[in-house]
Design an enzyme around this catalytic site. Structure first.
Site, short mmCIF file in Angstrom:
data_model
loop_
_atom_site.label_atom_id
_atom_site.label_comp_id
_atom_site.label_asym_id
_atom_site.label_seq_id
_atom_site.Cartn_x
_atom_site.Cartn_y
_atom_site.Cartn_z
N TYR A 70 0.52 -1.39 -0.16
CA TYR A 70 -0.42 0.27 0.17
C TYR A 70 1.14 1.52 -0.08
O TYR A 70 1.78 1.46 0.01
CB TYR A 70 -0.93 -0.10 1.18
N GLU A 71 -0.14 2.32 -0.63
CA GLU A 71 1.22 3.45 -0.60
C GLU A 71 1.56 3.88 0.60
O GLU A 71 2.17 5.08 1.10
CB GLU A 71 0.26 4.88 -1.30
N SER A 72 0.85 4.02 2.06
CA SER A 72 1.66 3.99 3.24
C SER A 72 2.26 3.42 3.95
O SER A 72 3.06 3.60 4.45
CB SER A 72 0.39 4.27 4.04
N GLY A 127 1.11 8.91 -5.61
CA GLY A 127 2.19 7.94 -6.30
C GLY A 127 2.33 7.63 -7.86
O GLY A 127 2.96 6.48 -8.26
#
Length: 259
Positions: A56-58, A136
């Protein structure tokens, strides 16, 4: 004797999730966003890709959530995850290091080469709609081995000859600017009407499959450019009762994203 009632007809979200999940067979690492990509990857884990690892982008890698996350920063993603990385490590090492097999992206507009618009509809200075922007997505497009796009709308405004704004250039456009991306760019686009595909640089998207009840003519008429068609166009098998049951009872019983 009792009988089991047949599953209700698939909704748009269920159809797109099931079809996208099937495309993840034999893939290992997936950079997924929240929403339909999350549904698809979780269903793939239960069906065609049990070894799949979701990033995930986190910064969460190898998430094993007890239930579906509502945001990329949802605490449920942290518990049991294989790793939680900083942004520099995620983008500089995982993405730019070429460790992502499939990046899942969404878009408001897409063109025949797989370039995406998630910035504005209309004129930049006075847009009809202002959208979230890139996030992103540029890094995902440039560095994933391939990119899947799931789009709820398939019409000439969304599948357009010319983007209102190019937020995320595919490898063809990047190469024209002197930039050499790592990946193949968009290789699959999944919509309610069908599946468009290409293998990489130098190829336009072409129609390779239609959804049940759709025709090649309908898909071409809903596309804003002269869409090429594969020599053989398949009909996508409809979601099975088993796939729908998994989605509804195991993946998203609280209807976080199914609607």
């Amino acid at each position: 004797m009792t009988t089991t009632a047949p599953e209700a007809a698939a909704t748009s979200s269920e159809l797109l999730s099931v079809v996208a999940s099937r495309e993840l067979a034999a893939r290992r690492t997936v950079f997924a966003g929240i929403g339909l990509p999350t549904l698809a990857t979780e269903l793939a884990r239960l069906t065609v890709a049990p070894q799949i690892e979701v990033v995930y982008e986190s910064g969460v890698c190898g998430a094993h959530p007890s239930h579906l996350p509502e945001t990329i920063a949802d605490a449920v993603l942290i518990s049991g995850a294989e790793a939680v990385l900083s942004m520099p490590a995620l983008f500089g090492c995982v993405l730019q290091g070429g460790h992502i097999d499939v990046g899942f992206l969404g878009a408001a507009q897409i063109d025949r080469w797989g370039n995406l618009n998630t910035s504005v509809i209309g004129d930049w200075e006075n847009p009809t709609v202002r959208l979230p922007g890139s996030g992103g997505a540029i890094e995902v497009m440039a560095n994933s081995r391939e990119v899947f796009v799931v789009m709820r709308r398939h019409n000439p405004r969304s599948f357009t000859e010319a983007l209102d704004f190019c937020t995320t250039p595919g490898p063809d456009r990047a190469l024209a600017e002197g930039i050499r991306p790592l990946g193949a760019g968009v290789t699959r686009v999944i919509t309610e009407l069908g599946i468009l595909a290409r293998t990489g640089v130098g190829e336009e998207l072409r129609l390779v499959a239609v959804q049940p009840g759709m025709t090649v003519r309908q898909v071409r008429e809903a596309t804003g450019w002269d869409l090429r068609v594969a020599d053989t166009v398949e009909t996508v098998p409809p979601p099975s009762e088993a796939e729908l049951r998994l989605l509804r009872e195991d993946v998203d019983p609280d209807r976080v994203y199914l609607r």
